[in-house]
Write a protein that holds these residues in place. Sequence first.
Motif, short mmCIF file in Angstrom:
data_model
loop_
_atom_site.label_atom_id
_atom_site.label_comp_id
_atom_site.label_asym_id
_atom_site.label_seq_id
_atom_site.Cartn_x
_atom_site.Cartn_y
_atom_site.Cartn_z
N ARG A 72 0.71 -1.07 0.16
CA ARG A 72 0.05 0.04 0.04
C ARG A 72 0.89 1.25 -0.11
O ARG A 72 1.76 1.32 0.79
CB ARG A 72 -1.00 0.03 1.20
N ASP A 82 -2.98 6.95 -4.32
CA ASP A 82 -3.73 5.96 -4.67
C ASP A 82 -3.18 5.25 -5.77
O ASP A 82 -3.16 5.62 -7.01
CB ASP A 82 -5.08 6.83 -5.24
N VAL A 84 -3.99 2.47 -7.13
CA VAL A 84 -4.41 1.64 -8.14
C VAL A 84 -5.08 2.87 -9.16
O VAL A 84 -4.96 2.37 -10.08
CB VAL A 84 -6.00 1.35 -7.40
N PRO A 89 -1.27 -2.50 -10.06
CA PRO A 89 -1.81 -3.63 -9.26
C PRO A 89 -0.63 -4.19 -8.35
O PRO A 89 -1.00 -4.80 -7.46
CB PRO A 89 -2.10 -4.66 -10.24
N SER A 91 0.87 -2.61 -6.34
CA SER A 91 0.71 -1.77 -5.16
C SER A 91 -0.38 -2.04 -4.41
O SER A 91 -0.85 -1.33 -3.47
CB SER A 91 0.84 -0.28 -5.60
N VAL A 92 -1.02 -3.19 -4.52
CA VAL A 92 -2.15 -3.62 -3.81
C VAL A 92 -2.03 -4.84 -3.03
O VAL A 92 -1.54 -5.82 -3.58
CB VAL A 92 -3.48 -3.76 -5.13
N ASP A 96 -7.16 -7.88 -1.91
CA ASP A 96 -7.68 -7.12 -3.18
C ASP A 96 -6.97 -7.57 -4.30
O ASP A 96 -7.53 -7.49 -5.45
CB ASP A 96 -7.70 -5.59 -2.98
N HIS A 97 -5.51 -7.81 -4.04
CA HIS A 97 -4.78 -8.18 -5.34
C HIS A 97 -5.23 -9.52 -5.76
O HIS A 97 -4.87 -9.74 -7.08
CB HIS A 97 -3.23 -8.20 -4.54
N GLU A 229 -9.28 -0.92 -13.01
CA GLU A 229 -8.45 -2.10 -12.51
C GLU A 229 -8.01 -2.77 -13.94
O GLU A 229 -6.80 -3.22 -14.18
CB GLU A 229 -9.40 -3.05 -11.89
#
Length: 402
Positions: A72, A82, A84, A89, A91-92, A96-97, A229
């Motif tokens: 994150r 942010d 996203v 991706p 960075s998630v 959620d990833h 996404e």
Amino acid sequence: MSAQPVPATPGPALDPGFDPFADEVLADPYPAWSRVRDAGAAVHVPLHDVWAIGRYADVREALRDSATFSSRGGIGLRVQDDPVEAGLPSSVDPPDHDRYRRLMGAQLGPRHLPRLGDMIRVRAEDLVKDLVERGSFDAVADWGRTFPVEILGDLVGLPVQGRERLPQWSAAVFDNFGPAGERADASLPLLDELVRYVGEVVTRENLDPDGMGAKVYEAADRGEVNDVEALSVVMTFLVSGMGTTSDALAQLLLLLAEHPDQWAALRANPALIPGAFEEVLRYDAPVQAFFRTVTRDTEVDGAKVPEGARAMLLFGSANRDGRKWADPDRFDVGRNPVDHLAFGSGTHSCAGQALARLEAKALLVALVGKVERIELAGEPRRRLGHVSRTLESVPLRVVPAA
């Protein structure tokens, strides 16, 4: 009386002004990474307020512990509010990833690549035949930035025009993962070009309907991901899938030219080819580091790292750690280091690694059959990058096999 164990002594402390982004470090990072490993399991770098982690076991554990070492805020030095929306991706964190991973794996996972083998092999043979007939060529322009761009560009379904710039745009993305300053500023015009290219070219109507890009947008239509996404997954294909593979393939030929005994070993025993590419990745990882946010006070092999700290996970250092590898600074195509960290580890390991391996193997198989010697025909030139090892030019000549 039994012998008593000798207590471990701390290694040499890093200079307070140590800068992992200094030009001399970027030109040859491995002496600096050795100093980091010797100084401790996790070493604070005051100049950038980041904790450098460089030993193999510690980097691997951190990559696999996303609850403590979170993506994150992005995987660059500077936190992004942010990631996203920024199209990253990587960075998630899970869970959620997971939907990103499923979507990327559906296109690039090992189960889906055997059907591509024949196509990649034929194209590799055609490229090598052409280069051998020419006798001299550039390992960057004519090899590293040609083959993966052609292969992945076609797989994604990109129009031919404009895709040749993708390796340079990828390098600019990685430069933006470092500190603010001249190098990051110089990347901004290239990032603007990438954004324009994606907005104008990488659209539903311009992509081949049978390509991976179109399939990602179809997944968005089914509600598996949203449109932002979906675009971020396509961006990951373009940036990570092309840039790092281009760099690794150019480095492959440079190392084989610099180590003729290793090229002779490959020719004598082509069964070493898959492991040889793994050794290239271990010896000089195309991405040297990514970053994480530490979510709680933690210890890295006894070194205390506070909650909220930024951690610099040094892939390039881990891959040269003598605690893991015998004679780590020697390039050895017989080593087969399949557990290197050049592709990361854990949930954020590179989704395109199977394709990169398939491309490298096809090229090497074609090359071994046609070339007796690979020689430097000029001085290699590097482009210094904040986290990437990028070659600008490697002039080569080849002597055809009898």
